[in-house]
Design a protein around this motif. Structure first.
Motif, PDB file in Angstrom:
ATOM      1  N   UNK A 401       0.823  -1.214   0.000  1.00  0.00           N
ATOM      2  CA  UNK A 401       0.000   0.000   0.000  1.00  0.00           C
ATOM      3  C   UNK A 401       0.853   1.259   0.000  1.00  0.00           C
ATOM      4  N   UNK A 402       1.967   1.233   0.744  1.00  0.00           N
ATOM      5  CA  UNK A 402       2.872   2.395   0.749  1.00  0.00           C
ATOM      6  C   UNK A 402       3.484   2.619  -0.620  1.00  0.00           C
ATOM      7  N   UNK A 406       2.850   5.925  -2.919  1.00  0.00           N
ATOM      8  CA  UNK A 406       4.023   6.698  -3.335  1.00  0.00           C
ATOM      9  C   UNK A 406       4.033   6.876  -4.853  1.00  0.00           C
ATOM     10  N   UNK A 407       3.735   5.784  -5.571  1.00  0.00           N
ATOM     11  CA  UNK A 407       3.707   5.836  -7.033  1.00  0.00           C
ATOM     12  C   UNK A 407       2.566   6.715  -7.519  1.00  0.00           C
ATOM     13  N   UNK A 412       1.728  10.832 -12.630  1.00  0.00           N
ATOM     14  CA  UNK A 412       0.421  11.228 -13.154  1.00  0.00           C
ATOM     15  C   UNK A 412      -0.205  10.017 -13.829  1.00  0.00           C
ATOM     16  N   UNK A 413      -0.898   9.209 -13.047  1.00  0.00           N
ATOM     17  CA  UNK A 413      -1.450   7.949 -13.549  1.00  0.00           C
ATOM     18  C   UNK A 413      -2.782   8.165 -14.248  1.00  0.00           C
ATOM     19  N   UNK A 414      -2.973   7.449 -15.351  1.00  0.00           N
ATOM     20  CA  UNK A 414      -4.278   7.446 -15.999  1.00  0.00           C
ATOM     21  C   UNK A 414      -5.195   6.538 -15.189  1.00  0.00           C
ATOM     22  N   UNK A 420      -5.065  -0.909 -12.956  1.00  0.00           N
ATOM     23  CA  UNK A 420      -4.124  -2.027 -13.081  1.00  0.00           C
ATOM     24  C   UNK A 420      -3.254  -2.165 -11.836  1.00  0.00           C
ATOM     25  N   UNK A 421      -2.852  -1.019 -11.260  1.00  0.00           N
ATOM     26  CA  UNK A 421      -2.041  -1.057 -10.038  1.00  0.00           C
ATOM     27  C   UNK A 421      -2.836  -1.606  -8.858  1.00  0.00           C
ATOM     28  N   UNK A 422      -4.116  -1.239  -8.784  1.00  0.00           N
ATOM     29  CA  UNK A 422      -4.980  -1.785  -7.724  1.00  0.00           C
ATOM     30  C   UNK A 422      -5.044  -3.310  -7.851  1.00  0.00           C
TER      31      UNK A 422
END
Length: 516
Positions: A401-402, A406-407, A412-414, A420-422
């Protein structure tokens, strides 16, 4: 708006609109009126779920009756999930509105400030502190409404205990007294500092110090502010091309001495608020303009939000239906998951080969000689592994989660990348299981995710073609040497490194003890 929702039967659950550590938020419809609601689903079986905090949030929002605060409509439990039903605000958050760029119109900023101040004045008069005021928690409606939401870390102040001594909030919006968490604690004035950060963010696109420093460094700078003009100097407020009224308003919000920092009630009488006062029609027009600009920006930049729709679990309902059915239907297979065994029976220990469409069922395949398996020993071994995984999972969850936050903060994530990261986060946690490898008749257990990363790093370092070298450059940190076994440049061990090393060794010993 319906006053109370009592069960899921009253709702139609639509697409996902938000996701976080607490759970998932869906847009829903009240079946009888077709009105929109927000449905927050919190997994009660999740180890990270804090029922005390959830109960506290519900008790606070259920008492709030103000147009500038999202309305609470009820809660109930269904299938091990707590459903919290709230008013749905369809214009997005202030954070999303800022994606096309800053809001430079001071009249619009003043209107937003006034609505937030009305919400804060109401909360503070009731002895409540929000404690996590930021752009993500300020929602805009398509009719020009501005509402405060997300009271996950709010607290109720009692007459005998008028200050809180816990450090909560989001770094860039936190007041010095919250960061320091000294013996005096902090009171409702902490929300005023956060408001100033939100307004600064509106005009600049980012909260104070975010463009200059990472979160922890920003916290150190804020905590070192001792005089009223310290923070104003750090963020170079005097260099901003804003009106004197707006500048003075921010200075009042950023007073380090909480006794001098103005209350929400007094700030409502500030010239920056009173001189920019507008009627409801003009307010609606200005807020709608912000929402429209965001929609146009989304279209121009091809921002398409993935539509994830809610799929209810019907397994329990089907099992109940099958149990009640007296007549058996023909050509129907009834499948009850509760009848499944965790391990196969000894009769079917061999893995059968897959049958191709050309192979008939009468054809026999040669059976492979297999070792006899002691299923009792296997179950005991697997039980130990599961217990160890359960012990390690909360720690891995914190790390993952950290890394995720942080990412998300630094990139600037779409929406697609975020989703996808989730999913990757969840896969990391799901892969905290063991794979058995056998060598010299000694069975050993390895964490699958760690094995995967180990083999990945080995493969990455095998060849030196142009593509592989480019991948190495993008993946490996600069301090890692390109050798068969990756080594980190040696450096002198400081006191904190020694403490960390000692704690890590203690943790390994405890894990070995648990495994044994």
């Amino acid at each position: 708006m319906t006053s109370r929702i009592y069960s899921a039967d009253e709702l139609e659950v639509c697409e996902e609109v938000g996701r976080g550590g607490f759970g998932v938020v869906y847009r829903g419809l009240i079946k009888t009126t077709n009105e929109e609601v927000a449905i927050k689903q919190i997994d009660l079986e999740n180890d990270q779920t804090d029922l005390f905090e959830i109960n506290k949030e519900i008790s606070i929002i259920s008492e709030c009756r103000l147009p500038q605060i999202t309305k609470y409509l009820g809660c109930f439990v269904k299938n091990y999930k707590l459903w919290v039903i709230m008013e749905f605000v369809n214009g997005g958050s202030l954070f999303e509105i800022l994606q096309p760029g800053p809001v430079t119109d001071e009249k619009t900023i003043s209107i937003i400030a006034k609505e937030i101040l009305l919400a804060l004045d109401y909360l503070h008069n009731q002895g409540k502190i929000h404690r996590d005021l930021k752009s993500q928690n300020i929602l805009l409606g398509s009719k020009g409404e501005i509402k405060l939401t997300d009271f996950g870390v709010s607290t109720q102040l009692s007459s005998n205990f008028s200050r809180r001594n816990t450090t909560v909030g989001t770094p860039y919006w936190m007041a010095p007294e919250v960061i320091l968490n000294d013996n005096g604690g902090h009171n409702s004035k902490a929300d005023i500092w956060s408001l100033g950060c939100c307004l600064y963010e509106l005009f600049n696109g980012k909260p104070p110090l975010q463009n200059q420093y990472p979160p922890m460094k920003a916290l150190r700078y804020i905590s070192k502010c001792t005089k009223d003009d310290d923070f104003v100097t750090i963020i170079k407020l005097n260099e901003l091309e804003i009106s004197s009224n707006f500048k003075d308003f921010l200075i009042e919000c950023f007073r380090v001495d909480t006794r001098k920092r103005l209350s929400a009630n007094k700030l409502l009488k500030h010239k920056f608020i009173t001189k920019n006062s507008v009627d409801s029609n003009e307010q609606s027009k200005l807020i709608k303009t912000l929402i429209t600009n965001k929609h146009l920006w989304d279209q121009e930049n091809h921002v398409l939000k993935s539509q994830k729709f809610y799929l209810p679990t019907e397994m329990v309902q089907n099992q109940q239906k099958w149990n009640l059915d007296e007549k058996e239907e023909e050509n129907t297979i009834k499948f009850d998951i509760s009848t499944m065994n965790e391990y196969p029976s000894p009769k079917s220990t061999t893995r059968e080969s897959s049958i191709s469409p050309e192979t008939t069922l009468t054809e026999k395949t040669p059976k492979k000689k297999t070792k006899k398996i002691n299923y009792q020993t296997l179950q005991q071994h697997d039980s130990k592994q599961k217990n160890l995984s359960k012990t390690l999972k909360p720690e891995l969850s914190k790390i993952v989660n950290k890394v995720f936050h942080k990412l998300d903060t630094k990139s600037s994530l779409s929406t697609e990348q975020y989703d996808l990261l989730v999913s990757l986060n969840q896969n990391f946690l799901d892969l905290l299981t063991f794979s058995n490898t056998t060598g010299n008749d000694n069975s050993t257990s390895k964490l699958i995710i760690c094995q995967y990363l180990k083999y990945f790093m080995k493969e990455l370092n095998k060849n030196d073609n142009d593509s592989r070298l480019l991948l190495k450059k993008l993946i490996l940190p600069s301090e890692m040497k390109n050798t068969d076994t990756i080594k980190i440049k040696s450096k002198e061990m400081g006191p904190f490194d020694e403490i960390e090393n000692s704690l890590f060794e203690t943790w390994i010993d405890e894990m070995k003890h648990l495994k044994g």
